[in-house]
Design a protein around this motif. Structure first.
Motif, short mmCIF file in Angstrom:
data_model
loop_
_atom_site.label_atom_id
_atom_site.label_comp_id
_atom_site.label_asym_id
_atom_site.label_seq_id
_atom_site.Cartn_x
_atom_site.Cartn_y
_atom_site.Cartn_z
N VAL A 17 43.51 -9.20 -15.03
CA VAL A 17 42.24 -8.49 -14.98
C VAL A 17 41.75 -8.29 -16.41
O VAL A 17 42.49 -7.82 -17.27
CB VAL A 17 42.35 -7.14 -14.21
N ASN A 18 40.53 -8.71 -16.65
CA ASN A 18 39.94 -8.63 -17.99
C ASN A 18 40.84 -9.27 -19.04
O ASN A 18 40.98 -8.75 -20.15
CB ASN A 18 39.61 -7.18 -18.36
N GLY A 19 41.50 -10.36 -18.68
CA GLY A 19 42.34 -11.09 -19.62
C GLY A 19 43.73 -10.52 -19.82
O GLY A 19 44.51 -11.03 -20.63
N HIS A 20 44.08 -9.45 -19.11
CA HIS A 20 45.39 -8.82 -19.25
C HIS A 20 46.21 -9.02 -17.98
O HIS A 20 45.73 -8.72 -16.88
CB HIS A 20 45.25 -7.31 -19.53
N ALA A 21 47.44 -9.51 -18.16
CA ALA A 21 48.35 -9.67 -17.02
C ALA A 21 48.77 -8.29 -16.53
O ALA A 21 49.10 -7.41 -17.33
CB ALA A 21 49.57 -10.48 -17.43
N LYS A 22 48.70 -8.08 -15.23
CA LYS A 22 49.06 -6.78 -14.63
C LYS A 22 50.01 -7.00 -13.47
O LYS A 22 49.94 -8.01 -12.77
CB LYS A 22 47.80 -6.07 -14.10
N LYS A 23 50.89 -6.05 -13.27
CA LYS A 23 51.75 -6.00 -12.09
C LYS A 23 51.60 -4.61 -11.51
O LYS A 23 51.67 -3.62 -12.24
CB LYS A 23 53.22 -6.23 -12.45
N VAL A 24 51.35 -4.55 -10.22
CA VAL A 24 51.24 -3.26 -9.55
C VAL A 24 52.02 -3.32 -8.24
O VAL A 24 52.31 -4.39 -7.72
CB VAL A 24 49.76 -2.89 -9.23
#
Ligand code: FES
Length: 122
Positions: A17-24
């Motif tokens: 999201v917005n160029g940032h890898a995220k884990k949720v």
């Protein structure tokens, strides 16, 4: 026995999201919109502008039902990072695209302007 997670169990979901890898951790049937709305904004909790914006939204009546509030706050953070002393037209443009069915927008615009004034005064 099913190999699928129970509907109530959360699963790890990875995305960018917005160029940032995220884990949720999210429920399998949870909509991306809800994950972003409920969890992303929490990722901004430590941001220097968050407390100021949250307080000004409450004081100005900029948050009523709260549906639009995460998007408004994130847009306001971005705006104030780019333009610490925005004019009303900057605030209107900076928050454009976030729809609010409750406030009529003026309380939200005032909340952002108030946060900007308080930030400069600090
Ligand atoms: Fe309800 Fe904005 S406060 S939609």
């Amino acid at each position: 026995m099913s190999l699928l997670p129970a509907a109530s169990a959360k699963c790890e979901v990875s995305f960018t999201v917005n160029g940032h890898a995220k884990k949720v951790l999210a429920h399998p049937m949870e909509r991306l919109l809800d994950v972003l709305r409920n969890d992303t904004i929490e990722g901004m909790a430590a941001h220097a502008l968050m407390k100021l914006l949250q307080e000004s939204f409450l004081e100005c009546g900029g948050a009523q039902c709260g549906i639009c509030t995460p998007g408004m706050i994130l847009a306001a953070v971005h705006l104030l990072e780019k333009k610490p002393q925005p004019a009303l037209t900057d605030i209107r443009e900076g928050l454009a695209g976030n729809l609010c069915r409750c406030t009529g927008y003026m309380q939200i615009f005032e909340a952002v302007a108030k946060a900007a004034r308080q930030r400069v005064a600090q």
